[in-house]
Design an enzyme around this catalytic site. Structure first.
Site: not given
Ligand code: ZN
Length: 366
Positions: A212-213
């Site tokens: 996600e990052e």
């Molecule tokens: Zn997050």
């Protein structure tokens, strides 16, 4: 429930898991699920998935949260042993200098280091208010040469994170590395504990997602294979109850879970989430029935992997829910365990009220 959330959150924050290198976190979560008698599986990207089968003719739900955290990748090791890195994810320049970091070469073998900060005595007046440029960052592991660094297992491409750190604060608040989003993982574990003993309800896929990052798209792979009708994403909501955040909204730490009514990230991605009205209604009605205060967020500058998940297949009815958090992406982020508990209860009750008649078309939604 709050003691279990505290324990899970603390344990998970102590495990490094840079984006693309989530294996240790995934194993820990799979073990925690297994201890509850819940089987899980992982896909080729590393997403961890567990499915609770439910009503065959009702809508299915993907409830997900990300396991990974932001950090660093070794770019070059200088002859004198100092290490240059690339940032991975939105590491703020202002949170770099003088931080402790851990370079992950293997459990029990990880190498700790210190992020360079120019000695104050040698800092000229015009430098005092400048931040370290990310490209200039150096990590000092104490080794005196490149050979020694490499002998310790550090190579170009080695992942690194802020050194895992947990600091319990007053009033059920916790500061820690990667509250974003191990707090979400702790909440999903609570949901799993409830789902394993339920008697009816929709099919629910819990997904602990990856990357996600990095690029916000690890969860897309899970959505493509699970083909859910609905997606509920759990992550932080920016708390706005510190002076510098005051005009951004009305999200209080300790004020209960939140839903996002609008998110948009203008910096190149042109993506965001406008939630499905039925899911907004579901969260609002559930919160009211359960006497849970529900906060609201509408902000530009934030983005989650839901932005991409919502576009899978014929479209996935989507909503971001979360817990208020302060100091996002710094080495110590702060959340309130009461918010995590209320969020867990909200999700459990919301899932329970989804049945075959749940409205997902836009007809008659005015
Ligand atoms: Zn997050």
């Amino acid at each position: 429930m709050i003691d279990r959330l505290r324990k899970d959150l603390i344990n998970l924050m102590r495990i490094p898991g840079l984006s693309g290198h989530e294996d240790r976190v995934r194993h820990a979560i799979a073990d925690l699920l297994m201890a509850e008698g819940v089987e899980s599986r992982s896909d080729r990207m590393g997403n961890l998935i567990t499915t609770f089968e439910g009503e065959a003719n009702g809508p299915s739900v993907m409830l997900f949260t990300h396991m990974d955290q932001l950090g660093f990748i070794v770019r070059k090791i200088e002859d004198n042993g100092l290490i240059r890195v690339e940032r991975l994810g939105g590491v703020p320049e202002r949170a770099l200098a003088s931080q402790a970091v851990t370079l992950c070469v293997g459990t029990g073998k990880d190498v700790d280091g210190v992020l360079y900060n120019k000695s104050h005595h040698a800092t000229a007046p015009d430098e005092k208010y400048q931040v370290l440029k990310a490209g200039d960052v150096l990590i000092d592991t104490g080794h005196g040469s490149r050979d020694e660094v490499e002998a310790a297992g550090v190579r170009i491409g080695t992942p690194g994170v802020y050194r895992p750190n947990v600091l319990p604060l007053a009033e059920n608040r916790i500061a820690g590395t990667s509250v974003d989003d191990r707090a979400g993982c702790a909440v999903l574990l609570e949901v799993a504990r409830r789902l394993k003993s339920r008697e009816n309800g929709p099919t629910v896929h819990l997904v602990f997602s990856v990357q996600e990052e990095f690029n916000l798209r690890g969860a897309v792979v899970a959505a493509q294979s699970l083909k859910p009708d609905m997606a509920i994403q759990v992550d932080l909501m920016l708390a706005t109850d510190t002076p510098e955040m005051a005009d951004r909204g009305d999200m209080l730490l300790g004020g209960g879970p939140g839903i996002s009514l609008y998110s948009f990230h203008g910096r190149g991605t042109l993506n965001g989430v406008i939630p499905h009205p039925s899911l907004v209604r579901l969260m609002e009605e559930t919160a009211e029935n359960e006497s849970i205060p529900l906060q609201r967020s509408a902000q530009v500058g934030v983005l989650t992997d839901l932005s991409y998940v919502q576009l899978v297949g014929e479209g996935v009815a989507s909503i971001d829910v979360g817990f208020p958090m302060r100091y996002s992406h710094s080495s110590l982020e702060v959340c309130d365990l009461n918010d995590l508990e209320a969020l867990s209860r909200l999700l459990i009750a919301a899932l329970q009220s989804i049945d075959a008649g749940f409205p997902l078309t836009r007809d008659g939604q005015a």
